[in-house]
Write a protein that holds these residues in place. Structure first.
Motif, PDB file in Angstrom:
ATOM      1  N   GLY A  70       0.994  -1.260   0.063  1.00  0.00           N
ATOM      2  CA  GLY A  70       0.259   0.001  -0.011  1.00  0.00           C
ATOM      3  C   GLY A  70       0.875   1.218  -0.068  1.00  0.00           C
ATOM      4  O   GLY A  70       0.653   2.103  -0.831  1.00  0.00           O
ATOM      5  N   SER A  71       1.781   1.428   0.995  1.00  0.00           N
ATOM      6  CA  SER A  71       2.417   2.553   1.052  1.00  0.00           C
ATOM      7  C   SER A  71       3.438   2.494  -0.211  1.00  0.00           C
ATOM      8  O   SER A  71       4.039   3.740  -0.413  1.00  0.00           O
ATOM      9  N   THR A  72       3.835   1.328  -0.672  1.00  0.00           N
ATOM     10  CA  THR A  72       4.873   1.525  -1.687  1.00  0.00           C
ATOM     11  C   THR A  72       4.295   2.238  -3.029  1.00  0.00           C
ATOM     12  O   THR A  72       4.695   2.909  -3.724  1.00  0.00           O
ATOM     13  N   VAL A  73       2.897   2.186  -3.224  1.00  0.00           N
ATOM     14  CA  VAL A  73       2.276   2.702  -4.241  1.00  0.00           C
ATOM     15  C   VAL A  73       2.323   4.173  -4.016  1.00  0.00           C
ATOM     16  O   VAL A  73       2.601   4.965  -5.115  1.00  0.00           O
ATOM     17  N   GLY A  74       1.918   4.574  -2.966  1.00  0.00           N
ATOM     18  CA  GLY A  74       1.993   5.844  -2.450  1.00  0.00           C
ATOM     19  C   GLY A  74       3.153   6.621  -2.546  1.00  0.00           C
ATOM     20  O   GLY A  74       3.451   7.821  -3.397  1.00  0.00           O
ATOM     21  N   ALA A  75       4.324   6.009  -2.218  1.00  0.00           N
ATOM     22  CA  ALA A  75       5.670   6.439  -2.192  1.00  0.00           C
ATOM     23  C   ALA A  75       6.100   6.459  -3.682  1.00  0.00           C
ATOM     24  O   ALA A  75       6.584   7.572  -3.906  1.00  0.00           O
ATOM     25  N   ALA A 143       8.662  19.647   0.078  1.00  0.00           N
ATOM     26  CA  ALA A 143       7.743  20.657  -0.839  1.00  0.00           C
ATOM     27  C   ALA A 143       6.459  21.255   0.112  1.00  0.00           C
ATOM     28  O   ALA A 143       5.520  21.883  -0.158  1.00  0.00           O
ATOM     29  N   ASN A 144       6.524  20.811   1.405  1.00  0.00           N
ATOM     30  CA  ASN A 144       5.549  21.210   2.294  1.00  0.00           C
ATOM     31  C   ASN A 144       4.058  20.719   1.828  1.00  0.00           C
ATOM     32  O   ASN A 144       2.989  21.325   2.242  1.00  0.00           O
ATOM     33  N   VAL A 145       4.084  19.598   1.435  1.00  0.00           N
ATOM     34  CA  VAL A 145       2.773  18.954   0.814  1.00  0.00           C
ATOM     35  C   VAL A 145       2.895  17.475   0.822  1.00  0.00           C
ATOM     36  O   VAL A 145       4.111  16.913   0.957  1.00  0.00           O
ATOM     37  N   THR A 146       1.979  16.761   1.054  1.00  0.00           N
ATOM     38  CA  THR A 146       1.910  15.493   0.562  1.00  0.00           C
ATOM     39  C   THR A 146       1.100  14.699  -0.389  1.00  0.00           C
ATOM     40  O   THR A 146       0.873  13.518  -0.515  1.00  0.00           O
ATOM     41  N   ALA A 242       0.424  10.379  -1.024  1.00  0.00           N
ATOM     42  CA  ALA A 242       1.312   9.437  -0.162  1.00  0.00           C
ATOM     43  C   ALA A 242       0.143   8.494   0.284  1.00  0.00           C
ATOM     44  O   ALA A 242       0.646   7.377   0.637  1.00  0.00           O
ATOM     45  N   THR A 243      -1.002   8.641  -0.014  1.00  0.00           N
ATOM     46  CA  THR A 243      -2.156   7.591   0.434  1.00  0.00           C
ATOM     47  C   THR A 243      -2.604   6.993  -0.748  1.00  0.00           C
ATOM     48  O   THR A 243      -3.497   5.905  -0.228  1.00  0.00           O
TER      49      THR A 243
ATOM     50  N   ASP B 196     -11.616   2.055   0.063  1.00  0.00           N
ATOM     51  CA  ASP B 196     -11.242   2.620  -1.245  1.00  0.00           C
ATOM     52  C   ASP B 196     -11.173   4.272  -1.242  1.00  0.00           C
ATOM     53  O   ASP B 196     -11.362   4.949  -2.263  1.00  0.00           O
ATOM     54  N   ALA B 197     -11.214   4.697   0.158  1.00  0.00           N
ATOM     55  CA  ALA B 197     -11.342   6.376   0.333  1.00  0.00           C
ATOM     56  C   ALA B 197     -10.336   6.951  -0.463  1.00  0.00           C
ATOM     57  O   ALA B 197     -10.220   8.238  -0.829  1.00  0.00           O
ATOM     58  N   THR B 198      -9.138   6.238  -0.738  1.00  0.00           N
ATOM     59  CA  THR B 198      -7.882   6.975  -1.418  1.00  0.00           C
ATOM     60  C   THR B 198      -7.688   6.231  -2.931  1.00  0.00           C
ATOM     61  O   THR B 198      -6.575   6.490  -3.245  1.00  0.00           O
ATOM     62  N   ASN B 199      -8.438   5.716  -3.467  1.00  0.00           N
ATOM     63  CA  ASN B 199      -8.330   4.956  -4.544  1.00  0.00           C
ATOM     64  C   ASN B 199      -9.194   5.789  -5.794  1.00  0.00           C
ATOM     65  O   ASN B 199     -10.154   5.317  -5.912  1.00  0.00           O
TER      66      ASN B 199
END
Lengths: 323, 326
Positions: A70-75, A143-146, A242-243, B196-199
């Motif tokens: 999950g977090s790898t996708v966001g990263a 960048a002060n954003v996520t 990130a999420t 799915d809140a972030t998909n």
């Protein structure tokens, strides 16, 4: 012949898929669920999940879990965003950097699991937090954003976000990953090693299977696949976040199990995983075509998943018990 | 220790300091901020406001938030409790989950900790002893969106909630539905599975499905900028671009560009940066001079549409993070 098919890991998933698809086709008359565009819709949804689910499935057959996807996708989506938007770098090197980051996360997971002998469930759960925390912290420092825009070239847009009608190129990526997964699992020595590692670790080791290498390779594969999904989503939606991908943490193992892979390892098939993912795509997209009160959606989804897994289990037992 | 405190308190009261100089009550403690998850671009902008004001007013503060957003209803009261037990000099709280958080805030104010509410809790701050509130009313934000769509001639409006179970966010849909109903319009309320809140892909397919199942829908209101993009794609995919009016709460660069292109009708900005900045400013002035605004400070909604989108985009480019996502 039917009996032979019934004995295969994907038989239950296939039966569940057909029943569920027919159910939604009949429950949503005139809404276009079965049309080309409706089909593209659930395939788009399934493709992104499916790309991670296949290596996750192979890893589960080898007896390990990966909850860090999950977090790898966001990263990986944020690497693309920060590189192209904040630093103005060209997109392709950032694509490779994102993939390298995914592979590195997988390598770290693999090494941690084989060196410490801790359950991968815990190790990768920890990695999931570490990676999302690092992504958010670093993004904020830079960048002060996520979440940030992605600037992609035409070639990158074609490779990761091309569309034919309403069908995304991610469907082709899914098929490619499925094909590679199938070749590896069913047509190579490495595939036998995967089954052996998950089936009986000590016996496999005794027979000379390099179990550590098998596991580390598969962790790298899940990391790479997760990074690919981050790139696909990022380029498609022109932004990194990130999420992104947090839903996949449990959706991926769910579709793998629906697809007939045993939670304990040693048994399963790529075809089954693909069918399990398709089933999940049909359910989670089709349900909205019914126009029902959406508060009940998760209840319904849960019941259908439970039914699918039970059917799966039943078909398999039936097939294995009768001569 | 306890005795010492009571003696000091008694001395303070005799000297007539008790009511006028709350700053003297606990000068050593930190200013603690319990606010939203930083993975949300919205709260990233709130934090930027806190940071900038803290630098300008030379205030030290600590930002406390959840990282895992799946159990916020129970995690936030716990975080708040921990913050209170550290005896902060002042507490700046986003009261997202009143059922669990309000009793704790009452405890804190009863114990003499000055509390300022920001973002959520605009109907509660007077009752729990806080000195004030800085933020927007989510119901009013949704209501405004409903009014805009009703006036534009939308007959059936869809409110799409990607985080079902979050009472603050749900209030926006309640406001939207109320405004539409008052204008005699139909509404559909739609949620999505919590995983799915972030998909964005899952949100697209969900909205697409609803549009197919209910062809009367000609207006969509989303509660965040990411689902707004999903809604635009869904409208496009069902071939009804230009027929369905899409508006959203909160901003992103993507959303602003979509407003500029005419795809998105409006975005409601509750100006999160102001919520953070003004909270620190008020805390500083309260702790040093005993001053604070009377009543609540409204930071939203500011409607961003084709008339003011250029200006907003410019700020977003030059000052990343001030207006939400970049």
């Amino acid at each position: 012949m039917l009996r032979n098919f019934m004995k295969r890991p994907e038989a239950g998933a296939f039966a569940a898929f057909v029943i569920t698809y027919l159910f939604f086709a009949l429950a949503t008359p005139g809404t276009g669920f079965v049309s080309v565009n409706g089909t593209a819709g659930w395939l788009n949804l399934a493709a992104e999940l499916g790309i991670v689910a296949i290596p996750v499935g192979l890893l589960m057959i080898s007896g390990e879990f990966d909850l860090s996807i999950g977090s790898t996708v966001g990263a990986s989506s944020m690497i693309l965003a920060l590189g192209t938007n904040q630093y103005g770098l060209p997109v392709w090197p950032m694509v490779f950097l994102a993939l390298a980051a995914g592979a590195a996360i997988g390598l770290a997971n693999g090494l941690a699991v084989v060196k410490t002998k801790l359950p991968s469930f815990i190790v990768t759960l920890a990695t999931n937090f570490i990676v999302i925390g690092a992504t958010m912290g670093i993004s904020r420092l830079i960048a002060n954003v996520t979440s940030s825009s992605i600037v992609a070239s035409d070639s990158a847009k074609f490779v990761f976000a091309a569309r034919w009608g309403q069908a995304n190129i991610s469907i082709l990526w899914w098929l490619l990953v499925a094909f590679i997964g199938y070749r590896i699992l069913s047509r190579s020595i490495f595939g036998n090693w995967i089954y052996a590692t998950g089936g009986n670790l000590d016996a496999a080791r005794g027979a000379g299977v390099p179990v550590q290498r098998v596991k580390i390779s598969l962790f790298i594969a899940t990391g790479l696949a997760a990074a690919l999904v981050g790139i696909l989503q990022g380029v498609q939606w022109n932004s990194g976040n990130a999420t992104y991908g947090m839903g996949f943490v449990f959706q991926a193992p769910i579709v793998v199990v629906i697809g007939g892979v045993l939670l304990t390892g040693g048994y399963g098939s790529v075809t089954g995983i693909v069918l399990g993912t398709a089933l999940f795509g049909v359910i989670s997209s089709g349900i909205f075509y019914t126009g029902w009160n959406t508060d009940w959606i998760q209840l319904f989804l849960g019941l259908l998943l439970a039914a699918a897994v039970l059917a799966n289990n039943y078909v398999r037992r039936l097939a294995l018990s009768s001569k | 220790m306890k005795l010492m405190k009571s003696v000091l308190a008694a001395a303070a009261v005799t000297l007539g300091l008790g009511a006028t100089s709350p700053a003297l009550s606990n000068e050593e403690g930190p200013i603690l901020v319990v606010s939203g998850p930083l993975s949300w671009p919205f709260f990233a902008a709130v934090k930027k406001g806190f940071d900038d004001a803290a630098e300008i007013f030379e205030v030290d503060y600590q930002y406390i938030a959840v990282t895992d957003t799946s159990n916020m209803t129970s995690d936030y009261p716990r975080l708040l409790q921990q913050a209170i037990s550290r005896e902060p000099r002042m507490l700046l709280v986003g009261e997202f989950f009143p059922d669990g958080m309000d009793p704790l805030i009452k405890e804190a104010t009863a114990a003499g900790i000055p509390v300022l509410i920001h973002n959520s809790g605009q109907t509660l701050w007077e009752g729990n002893g806080s000195i004030g509130f800085v933020g927007e009313d989510p119901y009013q934000m949704g209501y405004k969106a409903g009014q805009i769509q009703a006036e534009a001639g939308v007959t059936t409006g869809l409110c799409f909630n990607q985080v079902p179970g979050n009472p603050t966010v749900e209030e926006r849909c309640n406001g939207y539905v109320a405004a539409m109903k008052e204008a005699g319009k139909e509404t559909v309320y739609q949620t999505i599975g919590t995983g799915d809140a972030t998909n964005p892909q899952a949100m697209t397919q969900a909205i697409k499905g609803s549009l197919q199942a209910n062809p009367q829908i000609d207006g969509i209101y989303t509660l965040n900028a990411v689902p707004a993009m999903s809604a635009l794609r869904a409208v496009d995919e069902v071939g009804r671009k230009g027929e369905i009016m899409v508006g959203t709460a909160d901003l992103s660069n993507e959303a602003l560009l979509a407003i500029k292109n005419g795809d998105l009708a409006f975005a409601m900005d509750q100006q999160p940066y102001l919520q953070g900045f003004m909270s620190i400013q008020i805390a500083h002035q309260y702790l040093n001079y005993g001053l604070h605004p009377i009543g609540h400070v409204k930071t939203g909604p500011l409607v961003i549409d084709s008339s003011n989108v250029e200006e907003t985009l410019k700020v977003n480019k030059e000052h990343a993070g001030v207006r939400g996502a970049s």
